[in-house]
Design an enzyme around this catalytic site. Structure first.
Site, PDB file in Angstrom:
ATOM      1  N   LYS A  36       0.804  -1.235   0.000  1.00  0.00           N
ATOM      2  CA  LYS A  36       0.000   0.000   0.000  1.00  0.00           C
ATOM      3  C   LYS A  36       0.829   1.274   0.000  1.00  0.00           C
ATOM      4  CE  LYS A  36      -0.780   0.051   4.991  1.00  0.00           C
ATOM      5  NZ  LYS A  36      -1.529  -0.593   6.071  1.00  0.00           N
ATOM      6  N   ARG A 134      -7.926  -0.015  17.138  1.00  0.00           N
ATOM      7  CA  ARG A 134      -8.388   0.228  15.785  1.00  0.00           C
ATOM      8  C   ARG A 134      -9.374  -0.906  15.498  1.00  0.00           C
ATOM      9  NH1 ARG A 134      -4.435   1.155  10.627  1.00  0.00           N
ATOM     10  NH2 ARG A 134      -4.871  -1.063  10.295  1.00  0.00           N
TER      11      ARG A 134
HETATM   12  C1  LIG Z   1      -0.631  -1.282   6.731  1.00  0.00           C
HETATM   13  C2  LIG Z   1      -0.952  -2.559   7.395  1.00  0.00           C
HETATM   14  C3  LIG Z   1       0.034  -3.533   7.568  1.00  0.00           C
HETATM   15  C4  LIG Z   1       1.489  -3.295   7.196  1.00  0.00           C
HETATM   16  O1  LIG Z   1       2.013  -2.303   8.053  1.00  0.00           O
HETATM   17  P1  LIG Z   1       3.585  -1.940   8.045  1.00  0.00           P
HETATM   18  O2  LIG Z   1       3.782  -1.211   9.324  1.00  0.00           O
HETATM   19  O3  LIG Z   1       3.833  -1.107   6.867  1.00  0.00           O
HETATM   20  O4  LIG Z   1       4.319  -3.216   8.015  1.00  0.00           O
HETATM   21  C5  LIG Z   1      -0.330  -4.734   8.139  1.00  0.00           C
HETATM   22  N1  LIG Z   1      -1.598  -4.959   8.529  1.00  0.00           N
HETATM   23  C6  LIG Z   1      -2.583  -4.046   8.393  1.00  0.00           C
HETATM   24  C7  LIG Z   1      -3.958  -4.369   8.851  1.00  0.00           C
HETATM   25  C8  LIG Z   1      -2.293  -2.813   7.808  1.00  0.00           C
HETATM   26  O5  LIG Z   1      -3.268  -1.911   7.671  1.00  0.00           O
END
Ligand SMILES: *Cc1c(COP(=O)(O)O)cnc(C)c1O
Length: 365
Positions: A36, A134
């Site tokens: 993302k 969250r």
């Molecule tokens: C963005 C996200 C991740 C990855 O997060 P990083 O800190 O970039 O590794 C993993 N799980 C969820 C639910 C996320 O929203």
């Protein structure tokens, strides 16, 4: 054309090698690599899909996943939707997503209907909230969790593939052995009470990876989802560099469109700037001020760092960033001129917005 984001695919490969070694070889976990922060850049998605130690390619947005579903499947990887889905996007979830993180029973019911229409079995991962506040079923509401599991197991077109947690995102809660052990406990409870086997117990994002080399990742956690650790080589609990990684896979290049010696204090009555703020300036006397053609529409000025340490970012507006280049003298490493390119390293939020901006070109090296 500038501004330009330069993406070093070899450095990203280096990070992928390093984090997959930690996660798989040392942590005995399967690996979901998260796209993302790059808006699922296609070249990067190819790199990930081609890597032998990646199991899942993950993103929070369905459009990003849709852009590489076929590629992922061709290479034997599964797609994972990270953001709990909107009820309005469930048809696309069925179409593009192999595994879907989810936390609302009402949405799971609708997903079951959608899956039935499409003649598919949709795999889901139930999210558990361990206190970051969250998404997820709250860990203390065990009765609710079991009630949901019971109902899910009765659904014909849903397969409960596992459970997962996300930490250090909203509440900034750091994953530790004690809170992640609660996830394992819940997984064991579910398996025992409902007589099933969960395939995935996903222990979080780049803030959980530091536990692997400390030997503190609880037994039973068998998956991690890594975005920042892959893109920047940092773990996000304490911000440390992971062994074997680099933080320099991305460079922003922007072009100087004006360079003049002007005062450091604006002249006239002060009001509000372009963003409605009342800025305060320090009188440093006359300075060499360079304007580069990129602005707050594309990137947060606080999240980029000039590679040339003589440069200081003074501020900016939607389309301009103003740099103090006074220290860039002929006898001190050389001067800049109009048309020159200034380079920056990035933090995570800068990469996110730069790949979102349609005004930023990309180059791959
Ligand atoms: C963005 C996200 C991740 C990855 O997060 P990083 O800190 O970039 O590794 C993993 N799980 C969820 C639910 C996320 O929203």
């Amino acid at each position: 054309m500038y501004p330009k984001l330069v993406i070093d695919l070899n450095k990203l490969k280096q990070n992928l090698d390093a984090v997959s070694e930690i996660t798989k070889d040392h942590g005995n976990c399967t690996l979901a690599v998260v796209t993302k922060v790059l808006c699922a850049d296609h070249k990067v998605a190819e790199l990930i899909a081609n890597h032998p130690k990646v199991d899942f390619i993950a993103d929070s947005r369905i459009q990003n996943i849709a852009s590489y579903t076929d590629l992922a499947h061709e290479k034997g990887k599964k797609t994972l939707l990270l953001r709990i889905p909107m009820q309005s996007e469930l048809a696309d979830v069925i179409r593009y997503v192999d595994l879907c993180q989810i936390s609302e029973i009402s949405t799971i019911r609708l997903l079951n209907q959608e899956a039935e229409k499409a003649g598919k079995i949709q795999k889901i991962i139930m999210m558990i909230d361990l206190g970051d506040l969250r998404e997820g079923f709250f860990f203390k509401d065990r009765a609710l969790i079991h009630e949901a599991v019971k109902e899910i197991l009765e659904m014909k077109n849903i397969e409960l593939f596992g459970i997962s947690v996300n930490l250090t995102c909203y509440g900034a809660i750091i994953p530790k052995n004690d809170n992640l052990s609660v996830l394992v406990e819940i997984a064991e409870e579910i398996e025992k009470e409902h007589g099933i086997k969960l395939n995935i117990v996903s222990g979080g994002n780049s803030s959980s990876i530091y536990l692997v080399d400390r030997g503190e990742l609880p037994n039973g956690i068998n998956n991690l989802r890594l975005g920042e650790a892959f893109a920047f080589g940092t773990e996000c609990a304490y911000g440390d560099r992971l062994p074997g990684t680099t933080g320099e896979a991305f460079i922003l290049e922007a072009e100087i469109v004006e360079l003049k010696n002007k005062p450091s204090l604006p002249i006239g009555e002060s009001g509000k700037d372009a963003f409605g703020n009342s800025p305060v300036f320090e009188d440093r006397g006359p300075m060499d001020r360079a304007i580069i053609a990129i602005g707050k529409q594309d990137v947060d000025l606080e999240k980029i760092v000039p590679v040339d340490e003589r440069i200081e970012i003074m501020g900016g507006s939607s389309d301009h960033i103003i740099l103090d280049v006074t220290n860039c003298k002929e006898d001190n490493g050389g001067k800049y001129k109009v048309g020159d390119i200034v380079r920056f390293t990035l933090f995570y939020p800068a990469l996110l917005s730069l790949t979102t901006s349609k005004y930023v070109e990309r180059e791959y090296v």
